[in-house]
Motif scaffolding. Structure first.
Motif, PDB file in Angstrom:
ATOM      1  N   PRO A  46       0.826  -1.215   0.000  1.00  0.00           N
ATOM      2  CA  PRO A  46       0.000   0.000   0.000  1.00  0.00           C
ATOM      3  C   PRO A  46       0.858   1.262   0.000  1.00  0.00           C
ATOM      4  CG  PRO A  46      -0.556  -1.412   1.875  1.00  0.00           C
ATOM      5  CD  PRO A  46       0.469  -2.129   1.089  1.00  0.00           C
ATOM      6  N   ALA A  47       2.004   1.227   0.683  1.00  0.00           N
ATOM      7  CA  ALA A  47       2.897   2.390   0.688  1.00  0.00           C
ATOM      8  C   ALA A  47       3.283   2.758  -0.733  1.00  0.00           C
ATOM      9  CB  ALA A  47       4.140   2.093   1.528  1.00  0.00           C
ATOM     10  N   LYS A  48       3.625   1.758  -1.536  1.00  0.00           N
ATOM     11  CA  LYS A  48       4.021   2.026  -2.922  1.00  0.00           C
ATOM     12  C   LYS A  48       2.880   2.692  -3.702  1.00  0.00           C
ATOM     13  CE  LYS A  48       5.876  -1.775  -4.753  1.00  0.00           C
ATOM     14  NZ  LYS A  48       6.328  -3.217  -4.770  1.00  0.00           N
ATOM     15  N   VAL A  49       1.668   2.197  -3.472  1.00  0.00           N
ATOM     16  CA  VAL A  49       0.507   2.778  -4.169  1.00  0.00           C
ATOM     17  C   VAL A  49       0.287   4.225  -3.718  1.00  0.00           C
ATOM     18  CG1 VAL A  49      -2.000   2.600  -4.515  1.00  0.00           C
ATOM     19  CG2 VAL A  49      -0.602   0.507  -4.417  1.00  0.00           C
ATOM     20  N   PHE A  50       0.328   4.448  -2.410  1.00  0.00           N
ATOM     21  CA  PHE A  50       0.033   5.791  -1.874  1.00  0.00           C
ATOM     22  C   PHE A  50       1.118   6.795  -2.266  1.00  0.00           C
ATOM     23  CE2 PHE A  50      -2.357   3.537   1.822  1.00  0.00           C
ATOM     24  CZ  PHE A  50      -3.483   3.405   1.025  1.00  0.00           C
ATOM     25  N   VAL A  51       2.371   6.359  -2.285  1.00  0.00           N
ATOM     26  CA  VAL A  51       3.465   7.265  -2.650  1.00  0.00           C
ATOM     27  C   VAL A  51       3.343   7.669  -4.127  1.00  0.00           C
ATOM     28  CG1 VAL A  51       5.980   7.311  -3.073  1.00  0.00           C
ATOM     29  CG2 VAL A  51       5.086   6.619  -0.831  1.00  0.00           C
ATOM     30  N   LYS A  52       2.890   6.735  -4.928  1.00  0.00           N
ATOM     31  CA  LYS A  52       2.689   7.035  -6.345  1.00  0.00           C
ATOM     32  C   LYS A  52       1.569   8.061  -6.535  1.00  0.00           C
ATOM     33  CE  LYS A  52       3.601   3.374  -9.120  1.00  0.00           C
ATOM     34  NZ  LYS A  52       3.184   2.070  -9.652  1.00  0.00           N
ATOM     35  N   GLU A  53       0.567   7.983  -5.668  1.00  0.00           N
ATOM     36  CA  GLU A  53      -0.594   8.870  -5.800  1.00  0.00           C
ATOM     37  C   GLU A  53      -0.372  10.261  -5.191  1.00  0.00           C
ATOM     38  OE1 GLU A  53      -3.785   6.582  -4.099  1.00  0.00           O
ATOM     39  OE2 GLU A  53      -3.977   5.303  -5.876  1.00  0.00           O
ATOM     40  N   ASN A  54       0.700  10.423  -4.413  1.00  0.00           N
ATOM     41  CA  ASN A  54       0.994  11.724  -3.784  1.00  0.00           C
ATOM     42  C   ASN A  54       2.413  12.137  -4.156  1.00  0.00           C
ATOM     43  OD1 ASN A  54      -1.245  12.280  -1.462  1.00  0.00           O
ATOM     44  ND2 ASN A  54      -0.920  10.103  -1.746  1.00  0.00           N
ATOM     45  N   THR A  55       2.595  13.351  -4.629  1.00  0.00           N
ATOM     46  CA  THR A  55       3.949  13.753  -5.039  1.00  0.00           C
ATOM     47  C   THR A  55       4.793  14.156  -3.838  1.00  0.00           C
ATOM     48  OG1 THR A  55       3.043  15.925  -5.474  1.00  0.00           O
ATOM     49  CG2 THR A  55       3.422  14.497  -7.395  1.00  0.00           C
ATOM     50  N   GLY A  56       6.108  14.050  -4.006  1.00  0.00           N
ATOM     51  CA  GLY A  56       7.048  14.542  -2.997  1.00  0.00           C
ATOM     52  C   GLY A  56       7.291  13.598  -1.833  1.00  0.00           C
ATOM     53  N   LEU A  57       6.942  12.313  -1.986  1.00  0.00           N
ATOM     54  CA  LEU A  57       7.140  11.351  -0.895  1.00  0.00           C
ATOM     55  C   LEU A  57       8.051  10.215  -1.337  1.00  0.00           C
ATOM     56  CD1 LEU A  57       3.447  11.001   0.363  1.00  0.00           C
ATOM     57  CD2 LEU A  57       5.197  12.566   1.218  1.00  0.00           C
ATOM     58  N   LYS A  58       8.714   9.596  -0.369  1.00  0.00           N
ATOM     59  CA  LYS A  58       9.555   8.423  -0.684  1.00  0.00           C
ATOM     60  C   LYS A  58       9.464   7.391   0.430  1.00  0.00           C
ATOM     61  CE  LYS A  58      13.736  10.341   1.436  1.00  0.00           C
ATOM     62  NZ  LYS A  58      15.041  10.941   1.275  1.00  0.00           N
ATOM     63  N   ILE A  59       9.820   6.160   0.067  1.00  0.00           N
ATOM     64  CA  ILE A  59       9.855   5.063   1.033  1.00  0.00           C
ATOM     65  C   ILE A  59      11.315   4.832   1.407  1.00  0.00           C
ATOM     66  CG2 ILE A  59       9.414   2.594   1.373  1.00  0.00           C
ATOM     67  CD1 ILE A  59       7.148   2.860  -0.741  1.00  0.00           C
ATOM     68  N   LEU A  60      11.619   4.782   2.706  1.00  0.00           N
ATOM     69  CA  LEU A  60      13.002   4.532   3.131  1.00  0.00           C
ATOM     70  C   LEU A  60      13.425   3.113   2.748  1.00  0.00           C
ATOM     71  CD1 LEU A  60      13.284   6.151   6.695  1.00  0.00           C
ATOM     72  CD2 LEU A  60      13.719   7.175   4.444  1.00  0.00           C
ATOM     73  N   ASP A  61      14.721   2.989   2.411  1.00  0.00           N
ATOM     74  CA  ASP A  61      15.240   1.672   2.003  1.00  0.00           C
ATOM     75  C   ASP A  61      15.106   0.637   3.112  1.00  0.00           C
ATOM     76  OD1 ASP A  61      15.887   2.591  -0.468  1.00  0.00           O
ATOM     77  OD2 ASP A  61      17.988   3.059   0.035  1.00  0.00           O
ATOM     78  N   GLU A  62      15.417   1.071   4.340  1.00  0.00           N
ATOM     79  CA  GLU A  62      15.399   0.133   5.462  1.00  0.00           C
ATOM     80  C   GLU A  62      13.964  -0.087   5.952  1.00  0.00           C
ATOM     81  OE1 GLU A  62      17.286  -0.275   9.953  1.00  0.00           O
ATOM     82  OE2 GLU A  62      18.127   1.216   8.602  1.00  0.00           O
ATOM     83  N   ALA A  63      13.512  -1.330   5.911  1.00  0.00           N
ATOM     84  CA  ALA A  63      12.156  -1.623   6.390  1.00  0.00           C
ATOM     85  C   ALA A  63      12.111  -1.521   7.914  1.00  0.00           C
ATOM     86  CB  ALA A  63      11.742  -3.008   5.940  1.00  0.00           C
ATOM     87  N   TYR A  64      10.934  -1.310   8.428  1.00  0.00           N
ATOM     88  CA  TYR A  64      10.768  -1.202   9.884  1.00  0.00           C
ATOM     89  C   TYR A  64      10.573  -2.585  10.503  1.00  0.00           C
ATOM     90  CZ  TYR A  64       8.516   0.443  14.240  1.00  0.00           C
ATOM     91  OH  TYR A  64       8.162   0.663  15.551  1.00  0.00           O
TER      92      TYR A  64
END
Ligand code: ARG
Length: 292
Positions: free
Chosen positions: A230-248
């Protein structure tokens, strides 16, 4: 008198179908028991019984796996929260996604119709424990705590919680989240673990993951912890965001059923095993998740 016998028989048939979805060997055996119970009653009554049993069976699609373990005749009721693409989300009037399709495939194998209920994520487990739904399927992570209240099927997906930040954020790893405001979806593992690690006052809870991501976009919070897909989908739908390489975290998804409902659990696991073996599961996943 005759009327009374008919209604008693009808009740027997209904009670039988309360436990099964139809079109299976064990259903046939049950119908036969019902028919035998009418021995001594007029031929006409027997015919009524058989017809009722047939109708109950044909109301459901026929499958290869015995449909036992569901609470409503012929129907597998799935509780979910359809705010979680690509696992479950709304498309027009229907709920689609990986979970929706796997659930449909499981139902078909069990000879059940599938009914999907879209509710708040933190209501999914209560809906299952109260028996209002047969199973909870919502990209749900297996945790020791949840195992206290429900039984989990075999796992069907590997998952992880990731951290979303703004492109220009100074947050580069989970360690940087200390004293930051973290958005999560209420009741998710993101919520539970972030609250444990960073404290209740640093966690901002939202009904939907997408709302947390929007709050991040608007600068109201510093980060969002949510499942990777879902993070990948939401980041694609909102500009200016990124997912950190290191998972939580890393986690696994499974289907929840009421504690002790081994009939349903066995049916689900048998169906999942068949779907894994014949490639259906992979096919469903790759329809929604494209390899990077
Ligand atoms: N995997 C996480 C959990 O089990 C989040 C699931 C959220 N699912 C949803 N359909 N909203 O807590």
């Amino acid at each position: 008198m005759k009327k009374k016998i008919i209604s008693m028989i009808m009740m027997t048939v209904m009670a039988t179908s309360l436990m099964a979805c139809g079109g299976t060997a064990s259903d046939t055996a049950k119908s036969k028991t019902v028919t035998e119970a009418t021995t001594g009653v007029s031929g006409q009554t027997t015919a009524t019984t058989e017809q009722t049993a047939d109708t109950a069976a044909s109301a459901a699609v026929s499958g290869s796996i015995n449909g036992d373990g569901v609470g409503t005749a012929g129907t597998l009721i799935m509780a979910t929260n359809a705010e979680f693409p690509p696992y479950e989300y709304h498309e027009g009037d229907s709920i689609v996604g990986i979970d929706a399709e796997i659930a449909a495939a499981i139902s078909e194998k069990m000879g059940c119709k599938l009914q999907i209920e879209d509710i708040a994520f933190d209501s999914v487990i209560p809906e299952v424990t109260s028996g209002k739904a047969d199973m909870g399927m919502a990209g749900m992570t297996v945790t020791e705590e949840r195992k206290q209240s429900v039984d989990f099927s075999d796992t069907y997906a590997e998952a992880s919680q990731v951290i979303i930040v703004k492109d220009d954020s100074a947050i580069a790893s989970p360690d940087d989240l200390k004293d930051k405001i973290i958005g999560v979806q209420t009741g998710t593992t993101g919520d539970i673990y972030a609250t444990d690690d960073f404290g209740d006052k640093n966690v901002e809870r939202y009904n939907k993951g997408m709302e947390a991501v929007q709050a991040l976009s608007q600068g109201k919070i510093d980060a969002v912890i949510i499942d990777r897909e879902p993070a990948k989908v939401f980041v694609k739908e909102n500009t200016g965001l990124k997912i950190l390489d290191e998972a939580y975290t890393t986690e696994q998804y499974a289907i929840a059923v009421a504690k002790g409902n081994t009939k349903l659990l066995n049916n689900i696991n048998a169906a999942l095993a068949e779907l894994k073996a014949d490639g259906t599961l992979d096919k469903i996943v790759s329809k929604y998740i494209t390899a990077e």
